[in-house]
Design a protein around this motif. Structure first.
Motif, PDB file in Angstrom:
ATOM      1  N   ARG A 267      57.132   0.019  66.271  1.00  0.00           N
ATOM      2  CA  ARG A 267      56.177  -1.013  66.704  1.00  0.00           C
ATOM      3  C   ARG A 267      54.824  -0.805  66.045  1.00  0.00           C
ATOM      4  N   VAL A 268      54.385   0.456  65.930  1.00  0.00           N
ATOM      5  CA  VAL A 268      53.097   0.727  65.290  1.00  0.00           C
ATOM      6  C   VAL A 268      53.129   0.332  63.821  1.00  0.00           C
ATOM      7  N   ASN A 269      54.267   0.613  63.159  1.00  0.00           N
ATOM      8  CA  ASN A 269      54.398   0.278  61.743  1.00  0.00           C
ATOM      9  C   ASN A 269      54.787  -1.171  61.501  1.00  0.00           C
ATOM     10  N   SER A 270      54.863  -1.954  62.601  1.00  0.00           N
ATOM     11  CA  SER A 270      55.218  -3.389  62.505  1.00  0.00           C
ATOM     12  C   SER A 270      56.547  -3.575  61.782  1.00  0.00           C
ATOM     13  N   LYS A 271      57.515  -2.743  62.170  1.00  0.00           N
ATOM     14  CA  LYS A 271      58.853  -2.853  61.602  1.00  0.00           C
ATOM     15  C   LYS A 271      59.847  -3.096  62.723  1.00  0.00           C
ATOM     16  N   SER A 272      60.892  -3.818  62.394  1.00  0.00           N
ATOM     17  CA  SER A 272      61.948  -4.042  63.389  1.00  0.00           C
ATOM     18  C   SER A 272      62.965  -2.916  63.399  1.00  0.00           C
ATOM     19  N   GLY A 273      62.940  -2.079  62.359  1.00  0.00           N
ATOM     20  CA  GLY A 273      63.899  -0.981  62.302  1.00  0.00           C
ATOM     21  C   GLY A 273      65.298  -1.480  61.968  1.00  0.00           C
ATOM     22  N   ASN A 274      66.210  -0.546  61.856  1.00  0.00           N
ATOM     23  CA  ASN A 274      67.606  -0.892  61.569  1.00  0.00           C
ATOM     24  C   ASN A 274      68.505   0.037  62.381  1.00  0.00           C
ATOM     25  N   PRO A 275      68.756  -0.288  63.663  1.00  0.00           N
ATOM     26  CA  PRO A 275      69.593   0.602  64.486  1.00  0.00           C
ATOM     27  C   PRO A 275      71.034   0.628  63.968  1.00  0.00           C
ATOM     28  N   ILE A 276      71.534   1.822  63.712  1.00  0.00           N
ATOM     29  CA  ILE A 276      72.905   2.029  63.242  1.00  0.00           C
ATOM     30  C   ILE A 276      73.718   2.593  64.405  1.00  0.00           C
ATOM     31  N   LEU A 277      74.802   1.928  64.741  1.00  0.00           N
ATOM     32  CA  LEU A 277      75.651   2.385  65.849  1.00  0.00           C
ATOM     33  C   LEU A 277      76.347   3.683  65.463  1.00  0.00           C
ATOM     34  N   GLN A 278      76.181   4.717  66.297  1.00  0.00           N
ATOM     35  CA  GLN A 278      76.800   6.023  66.071  1.00  0.00           C
ATOM     36  C   GLN A 278      77.996   6.150  67.024  1.00  0.00           C
ATOM     37  N   LEU A 279      79.180   5.891  66.485  1.00  0.00           N
ATOM     38  CA  LEU A 279      80.368   5.890  67.346  1.00  0.00           C
ATOM     39  C   LEU A 279      80.667   7.293  67.874  1.00  0.00           C
ATOM     40  N   ARG A 280      80.419   8.320  67.043  1.00  0.00           N
ATOM     41  CA  ARG A 280      80.730   9.675  67.498  1.00  0.00           C
ATOM     42  C   ARG A 280      79.836  10.104  68.653  1.00  0.00           C
ATOM     43  N   ALA A 281      78.613   9.632  68.662  1.00  0.00           N
ATOM     44  CA  ALA A 281      77.692  10.022  69.727  1.00  0.00           C
ATOM     45  C   ALA A 281      77.817   9.131  70.955  1.00  0.00           C
ATOM     46  N   SER A 282      78.444   7.976  70.828  1.00  0.00           N
ATOM     47  CA  SER A 282      78.577   7.064  71.960  1.00  0.00           C
ATOM     48  C   SER A 282      79.573   7.622  72.975  1.00  0.00           C
ATOM     49  N   LYS A 283      79.435   7.151  74.205  1.00  0.00           N
ATOM     50  CA  LYS A 283      80.299   7.607  75.289  1.00  0.00           C
ATOM     51  C   LYS A 283      81.348   6.551  75.576  1.00  0.00           C
ATOM     52  N   PHE A 284      82.596   6.994  75.694  1.00  0.00           N
ATOM     53  CA  PHE A 284      83.704   6.088  75.933  1.00  0.00           C
ATOM     54  C   PHE A 284      84.432   6.527  77.207  1.00  0.00           C
ATOM     55  N   LEU A 285      85.015   5.546  77.893  1.00  0.00           N
ATOM     56  CA  LEU A 285      85.869   5.798  79.046  1.00  0.00           C
ATOM     57  C   LEU A 285      87.279   5.358  78.736  1.00  0.00           C
ATOM     58  N   LYS A 286      88.237   6.009  79.370  1.00  0.00           N
ATOM     59  CA  LYS A 286      89.617   5.566  79.246  1.00  0.00           C
ATOM     60  C   LYS A 286      89.781   4.246  79.996  1.00  0.00           C
ATOM     61  N   PHE A 287      90.452   3.298  79.363  1.00  0.00           N
ATOM     62  CA  PHE A 287      90.602   1.968  79.952  1.00  0.00           C
ATOM     63  C   PHE A 287      92.038   1.505  79.784  1.00  0.00           C
ATOM     64  N   GLN A 288      92.559   0.917  80.838  1.00  0.00           N
ATOM     65  CA  GLN A 288      93.930   0.384  80.806  1.00  0.00           C
ATOM     66  C   GLN A 288      93.965  -0.885  81.636  1.00  0.00           C
ATOM     67  N   GLU A 289      94.686  -1.855  81.141  1.00  0.00           N
ATOM     68  CA  GLU A 289      94.839  -3.120  81.858  1.00  0.00           C
ATOM     69  C   GLU A 289      96.285  -3.241  82.320  1.00  0.00           C
ATOM     70  N   ALA A 290      96.462  -3.560  83.588  1.00  0.00           N
ATOM     71  CA  ALA A 290      97.798  -3.698  84.171  1.00  0.00           C
ATOM     72  C   ALA A 290      97.949  -5.098  84.749  1.00  0.00           C
ATOM     73  N   LYS A 291      99.201  -5.517  84.851  1.00  0.00           N
ATOM     74  CA  LYS A 291      99.527  -6.823  85.430  1.00  0.00           C
ATOM     75  C   LYS A 291     100.324  -6.571  86.702  1.00  0.00           C
ATOM     76  N   MET A 292      99.826  -7.068  87.816  1.00  0.00           N
ATOM     77  CA  MET A 292     100.492  -6.876  89.100  1.00  0.00           C
ATOM     78  C   MET A 292     101.053  -8.215  89.573  1.00  0.00           C
TER      79      MET A 292
END
Length: 1155
Positions: free
Chosen positions: A645-670
């Motif tokens: 913000r000080v440098n008046s830049k929008s930046g370029n956020p790069i998604l870091q998949l290794r650092a992101s947190k994931f949960l186990k997910f499963q979809e079932a049909k009842m």
């Protein structure tokens, strides 16, 4: 012998070409060759005519051309003569000039020889004068050095004499820092001279230092207690060492040599930075008006050992909500290498400021940094290998070693305030002791440190035990899992403030080298950080390859971890009342916690679902965390950091998949259970989302109860355009409850184990278990026994070559309407822990095996299992089996024998498991069994399918006064009392049946070798009887032999036996015979034989086949049981024919002997 021609120059070549061209004939003059040659041949003869010869010559050549050539030749010769003359003249001039040069060079050489002699005489005279000068200089230098030594000695003597007075002044003014500097500076002199000349001065100095120590006694200060008012004073600070630099030489006295006058200059260096000399201060350079050129002599300069350490506050000194402070410590001389990272020490020293330099000074202004100039180091705990035993300690240790209960005493002395945990304390004691480290001959190292993990519920004093062990151990580091990263545990790359180089700063495991690292809340650590300690726990090193640093740090650490069991907090709906059905959940339940019962029809693969997205700004390096609360999220495209913000830049956020947190997910049909579907309606279904530890809890075919929050989910994409404000719904599951557990997952309660043990000792358990199946249904005792064996099954076999032999028993009940076939199927499905009920007319081949569907999540083609796949490891009951189309019925052929469903559709080629016991019910071809037609015409099923059923039970509804009366009474009693008539024992509940069957299925009986011949003979006899019959009632194949083995193994399981007995084989043969009993009774009726006569015929034929006149009662009972007769009928036959003197009966054993 030939000689080679000398090479010609350019002029000689031109001369040769000219002569050759002159004597070459002119081709333009054509003269008869023969005549000319003839005239020329006569030139040497006697008839030579000169005139004729001249004429011939004239005719031969053209005179004009010849004349022209002569002119050219003369001109060329003249040119060549001129060139030759010029060449000779030039070479002559060069020769004359070269001769003159050689004469001049010779005269110069003679002159140089004379000059060299004169120069040699001069050099010899200069060398003699230089030797004299050097000798006088050396004498003067020795004299100057003697004067310097005398002056230094006088200064030392004066310093020692003045020391007591200086110390007293420091004590009065509380300038303890100056006092320590004076005293440490005098110690080397006192060690050398104190015993002879300065005893009084030494004694007075030591008394002054003792006074200073008394004034400074008390607890050491913490880092945050040292203020600006302490600058220049002597302080004691306690803390933990976090980093130590290498020991490097620090210049104390710089020595220079002037390049012009040779004078030696000494410059005392009193700070970390000094200004080198650029001008010689000697009198000789000043007299000569020269600045001189002082050259720094590193070899002659004096250096001290220097080390910089980083000290951090102890954890107990840090106030709540604050981070620990640190301080730089300078160690010099013998104090270096006294501390190591991880040591808990107390530094005594002078608190001093140090100004910033370079660009930092421009930014800092008048602000200065501080450091501690250490004068003493005290360790709170000595290492095991450095411990020095006192005499009384050695005696006490010897007494303890002789105590036989020392193990218990030592362990109970650990944290005696904590109740219990005796064995845990023993383990912690062994962790403190450890085992010796081993190193093999090939260099392989085997660790001796003991690693322990305390896993338990909250409030069991895990953390207190960790704290106590760290306090007891001489070297230990305490940290927590959530507050630790992989870098913080191993090593971080930092920039050294002294050398500005990248250096390593050890983490907790490195700081705890040769000690203990206690990690609390170990389960809260991120998986990526937890894997960083794998190498430390086994290899006991930390390998680093960062910022150009490639090395391995020692981490010979015993790891003591404490963790809570892996659990996730879920809310479960109250268990009071029945669970809701899918169609009972309305829009008013959105956002509420509900309980829904149903059957799982489809489960997706478990996939990672992003919970926290981590970005790294490409411009400023800032880390951004975005919580993902829905299935769809908008990625960040702008960096929110203040730097951007000080440098008046929008930046370029790069998604870091290794650092992101994931949960186990499963979809079932009842899907709704069949009993919950109203008449005329189709079953409804609902999507269920499973996260975390709830995944992989259900499988297609499970009858379960889901507790969860009923939520809406809006449509996305093109569906949203069509749906408008309408949204889909799903259940966010928080708990899963299985109505029936699988046999292999069944956990026995204590009372159930006792009840099963009592039942196993009952000799009539086989009949009691079978009669407990659907006791409300009258009769069908043998059918119920067969269904009991279907529930038990036989063990699956897998041969060495990979071939599999199924253990599931398949049964088909074929009979007239109204014989309770469907009721038996329903009851078996209710008793079995996993079962699917379907009908033939309402089932297709795809519905029974597997269908290809499009996944709503990934939009990929996936398989959805049919009834047989849903019933994997269970029972699939198919009613109205005869109403199924032939093309659909063939789809189950593979399932019944290979127990797999092979699919090759929509680019999916695979095999699904369908380890299912098939229980089918069917009516004969014309609705009722027609006795006028053959059994094959009535059954109307292909032989390929019939041979796959282990038992094909034919149930005929015959009109019989006695049996019909008993049946009517039974049905009326059930309708009146809602329970079955008395059976002579208490029927077993379905849950006890499941528990007993689960225990029985854990056995794997084998066929003993002595029964092989018996089973083979029985099978061959069945084949012979079928071959002799004009209208066989069944199709006997090798599969029939396997059916005998399966049923026999199931009977052995019921007895909890490890091997199959002959009685099991006989019972299997009897059941196979009883399955066709109604047809055999009809055949006997046609042949005019009653039961007594038929029993006698069976015994007589079997005895004649084996050539026996003596038959045991057991063999006779086995023979007639195979034909469907009972023991009562056998006794009646024995009495009747004994009265006729056909045989004699033993009164004790009832054995038969023919007369």
């Amino acid at each position: 012998m030939t000689t080679e021609a000398a090479p010609m120059d350019e002029k000689a070549k031109r001369m040769r070409d000219l002569l050759s061209s002159f004597y070459t004939p002119d081709p333009s003059i054509s003269t008869p060759t023969s005549s000319i040659s003839t005239s020329f041949d006569n030139i040497n003869g006697p008839s030579f005519d000169a005139d004729q010869y001249m004429d011939l010559m004239i005719k031969k050549s053209n005179l004009d051309v010849l004349l022209q050539r002569h002119v050219q030749m003369a001109a060329e010769i003249k040119n060549l003569d001129t060139d030759l003359q010029m060449l000779v003249y030039e070479n002559y001039n060069k020769f004359i000039s070269a001769t003159d040069t050689i004469k001049r060079m010779k005269s110069n050489i003679f002159g140089m020889e004379g000059n060299m002699d004169q120069l040699l005489h001069k050099i010899m005279s200069v060398q003699s004068r230089s030797d004299g000068v050097n000798t006088s200089l050396f004498e003067k230098r020795e004299h100057i050095e003697k004067l310097h030594r005398t002056r230094n000695l006088l200064r030392k003597v004066q310093f020692i004499y003045d020391l007591p007075a200086r110390l007293q002044k420091c004590i009065k003014s509380e300038a303890y820092g100056d006092a320590v500097r004076f005293y440490t500076g005098a110690m080397p002199i006192l060690k050398v001279y104190g015993d002879t000349s300065f005893k009084d001065c030494r004694r007075a100095s030591e008394e002054a230092i003792e006074t200073i120590i008394k004034n400074l006694q008390g607890r050491p200060s913490t880092i945050r207690e040292v203020k600006a008012s302490h600058i220049g004073q002597l302080v004691r600070i306690a803390g933990i060492v976090t980093r130590c630099s290498d020991v490097k030489p620090l210049m104390a006295v710089a020595v220079y040599t002037c390049e012009d006058c040779g004078h030696e200059i000494y410059q005392e260096v009193t700070s970390r930075v000094f200004m080198p000399l650029f001008k010689c201060p000697s009198s000789r350079c000043r007299v000569n008006s020269k600045a001189g050129n002082p050259i720094l002599q590193l070899r002659a300069s004096k250096f001290l050992k220097f080390q910089e350490a980083k000290m951090q506050e102890l954890a107990e000194h840090v106030p709540k909500g604050h981070i620990p402070r640190s301080m730089t410590v300078h160690l010099r001389g013998e104090l270096t290498r006294k501390v190591a990272p991880g040591d808990v020490v107390e530094f005594s020293g002078i608190f001093l400021p140090i100004p910033y330099t370079g660009f930092k000074a421009l930014r800092a202004g008048l602000v200065a940094d501080t450091y501690l100039e250490a004068t003493a180091v005290t360790h709170f705990k000595k290492k095991y290998e450095e411990y020095e035993f006192q005499k009384d300690e050695e005696e006490q240790i010897a007494r303890l070693a002789e105590d036989g209960d020392i193990y218990n005493k030592l362990s109970r002395s650990l944290a005696p305030e904590i109740y219990g945990h005796e064995d845990i304390k023993k383990a912690l004691l062994l962790l403190l002791v450890g085992a010796p480290h081993r190193q093999l001959k090939d260099g392989m190292k085997i660790r001796g440190d003991v690693h322990i993990c305390l896993m338990g519920d909250p409030g069991v004093a895990k953390s207190q035990l960790l704290k106590h062990i760290i306090n007891v151990a001489p070297r230990g580091v305490y940290t927590t899992g959530k507050g630790s990263s992989g870098v913080g545990l191993t090593a971080a790359v930092m920039r050294d403030q002294v050398t500005n180089e990248m250096v390593l700063e050890g983490g907790a495991l490195v700081l705890a080298d040769m000690g203990i690292c206690a990690i609390d809340e170990f389960d809260k650590m991120d998986e990526s950080d937890r894997t960083a300690i794998h190498e430390v726990m086994e290899q006991q090193t930390v390998s680093i390859a960062k910022a150009g640093i490639t090395t391995s740090l020692n981490a010979r650490t015993a790891v003591l971890a404490a963790a809570n069991p892996a659990c996730e907090v879920y809310f479960k709906a109250p268990s009071k009342g029945r669970p809701s059905t899918i169609r009972e959940v309305k829009a008013s339940h959105i956002g509420q916690l509900v309980r829904i019962a149903g059957i799982v029809t489809r489960c997706s693969d478990v996939k990672p679902l992003m919970a926290v997205a981590v970005y790294t700004c490409e411009d400023c390096g800032h880390e951004i965390y975005q919580e993902v609360t829905s299935r769809v999220f908008m990625p960040l495209f702008k960096c929110p950091s203040s730097r951007c913000r000080v440098n008046s830049k929008s930046g370029n956020p790069i998604l870091q998949l290794r650092a992101s947190k994931f949960l186990k997910f499963q979809e079932a049909k009842m899907q709704e259970l069949a009993e919950h579907v109203p008449k005329g309606h189709i079953p409804r279904s609902m999507t269920v989302h499973l996260r975390g530890e709830l995944t992989r809890k259900v499988a297609p075919g499970d009858v379960v109860e889901f507790s969860g929050i009923f939520l809406p989910i809006p449509y996305t994409g093109f569906k949203a355009l069509r749906a408008g404000l309408v949204a889909d719904t799903y259940l966010e599951a928080t708990a899963v409850t299985h109505f029936k557990k699988k046999y292999e997952e069944y956990e026995f309660q204590k009372d159930e184990e006792e009840q099963i043990a009592r039942l196993a000792e009952d000799g009539d358990i086989y009949n009691k278990l079978s009669r407990s199946l659907a006791p409300e249904i009258y009769g069908h005792e043998d059918i119920k026994k067969a269904l009991l064996l279907l529930l038990v099954g036989a063990p699956h076999r897998q041969l060495k070559d990979g071939m599999k032999i199924r253990g599931d028993v398949h049964i088909c009940l074929m009979g007239d309407p109204g014989v309770a076939k469907s009721q038996l199927l329903k009851h078996i499905i209710n008793v079995a822990p996993r079962g699917v009920y379907t009908t033939g007319k309402g089932s297709s081949g795809v519905g029974l095996t597997a269908a290809v569907m499009r996944d709503q999540v990934t939009n990929e083609m996936v398989l959805e299992g049919g009834a047989l796949v849903l019933a994997d490891m269970g029972i699939c009951a198919i009613d109205e089996f005869d109403k199924m189309d032939e093309s659909d019925r063939t789809a189950i052929h593979e399932v019944m024998e290979q127990q797999t469903v092979s699919i090759a559709k929509a680019g999916i080629t695979t095999s699904l498991n369908a380890r299912t016991a098939v229980l089918a019910a069917a009516n004969p071809a014309w609705g009722r069994y027609d006795l006028r037609r053959t059994p094959a015409e009535n059954i109307n099923l292909p032989p390929a399918l019939l041979s796959r059923f282990d038992l094909l039970w034919l149930i005929l509804d015959r009109a019989d006064m006695d049996s019909d009366l008993e049946l009517a009474k039974h049905v009326l009693h059930v309708h009146q009392t809602h329970e079955s008539p008395a059976l002579g024992f208490e029927p077993l509940e379905p849950n006890i049946l499941r528990a007993y069957i689960s225990a029985a299925r854990r056995l794997s009986p084998y066929i003993p070798a002595e029964l092989e011949e018996y089973i083979a003979t029985a099978y061959s006899s069945i084949r012979q009887e079928e071959a002799k019959s004009n209208t066989p009632h069944s199709y006997t194949t090798v599969r029939t032999l396997l059916s005998i083995l399966r049923i026999s193994a199931a009977l052995a399981r019921l007895r909890f036996s490890e091997s199959v007995a002959q009685s099991d084989v006989d019972e299997a043969l009897r059941l196979m015979q009883m399955s066709k009993i109604s047809l055999y009774a009809d055949d006997r009726q046609k042949a005019g034989l009653d039961a007594i006569s038929d029993t006698y015929s069976i015994i007589r034929d079997e005895a004649a086949r084996s050539n026996k006149t003596h038959v045991s009662y057991a063999n006779a009972l086995n023979w007639i049981s195979r034909k469907g007769y009972s023991e009562a009928q056998l006794k009646e036959c024995l009495e009747e024919y004994a009265a006729l003197n056909v045989w004699q009966i033993d009164p004790n054993t009832f054995d038969i002997r023919f007369i």
